[in-house]
Motif scaffolding. Sequence first.
Motif, short mmCIF file in Angstrom:
data_model
loop_
_atom_site.label_atom_id
_atom_site.label_comp_id
_atom_site.label_asym_id
_atom_site.label_seq_id
_atom_site.Cartn_x
_atom_site.Cartn_y
_atom_site.Cartn_z
N PHE A 24 0.83 -1.20 0.00
CA PHE A 24 0.00 0.00 0.00
C PHE A 24 0.87 1.25 0.00
O PHE A 24 0.56 2.24 -0.69
N ASP A 25 1.97 1.22 0.74
CA ASP A 25 2.90 2.36 0.75
C ASP A 25 3.48 2.60 -0.65
O ASP A 25 3.65 3.75 -1.07
N ILE A 26 3.79 1.52 -1.36
CA ILE A 26 4.32 1.65 -2.72
C ILE A 26 3.30 2.33 -3.63
O ILE A 26 3.63 3.25 -4.39
N ALA A 27 2.04 1.88 -3.55
CA ALA A 27 0.99 2.47 -4.39
C ALA A 27 0.78 3.94 -4.06
O ALA A 27 0.66 4.78 -4.96
N LEU A 28 0.76 4.28 -2.77
CA LEU A 28 0.55 5.67 -2.38
C LEU A 28 1.73 6.55 -2.76
O LEU A 28 1.54 7.71 -3.15
#
Length: 289
Positions: free
Chosen positions: A95-99
């Motif tokens: 999720f951090d990568i996507a954000l």
Amino acid sequence: MRKPSGSADRSDFRQVRLLPQQSQEALALSAEAGWNQTAEDWRIMLQHGSGVGFRNRQGELVASIVSLPYGNVDWIAMLLTRRDSRGAGLGTRLFDIALDTVRKSGRGAALDATPLGKPIYERHGFHSVTVLRRMELRTPAETHGAAHGIQAVEAPHTAALAELDTGVLGLDRRWLIAELVRQPQLVMLTDVSDPDSLLALRRGRIAYQLGPLYAGSPESAMRLTAAAMATSAEQPLFVDVPERQAEYLGRLASLGFREQREFTRMALSHTTCTGRPEAFYAMAGPEFG
């Protein structure tokens, strides 16, 4: 031998890009979670979007996330971690990568959250837009013949359908509408008396998914729904409805639909999706929004 749940360590996994030819592997993740996506859904997402995952030391895909480009908004979906690989923070990392990608691009982001995921997304700056109720029909309801004025939509009308989709949702999903129209088992209907009407019915892994559904009135929405029910070959049926469409929800309940779960549509604070929510009766499933 697989480690017990909760004992995994981040060093046991390597980050990978997900490709369309890996759709069957990805399907195993969503099937374990009991979700309704098919391998074809995964292929569409991975062909047009950006998929990231983790593999374990045995090379097995154990976690995923997908970001789909909808104009100036990224639709985030399919955040999954296999049960035996939870506890290592793989979902948080994905999720951090996507954000991080969203923030670097200056684009907006939106998603449909389960009740468990909602507080996590709120901590990352997402706010609630609307609540959707998943209505499920397990026992086929009686229908009374073909609904008058309902007709099938053919592929040559894709541009008009995409324009309607963009106008209602406020998201540019032209590539998705083009993909859906090409699906051999997809049923796409319109109400000739309602220029704002569109319904898609597609086969999922465990049930038909009814949506998107756009209409100018509850009556038109129900005519389209009745036609779709007559087409679904007595199979289970899911329809995800915004709670603001109370009259439509009530009519579904009278036909035997029961609420299975809820989703909360969420967006980052700077995300703008100017559409026509009054015409939005059902989404295309949480994977596509």
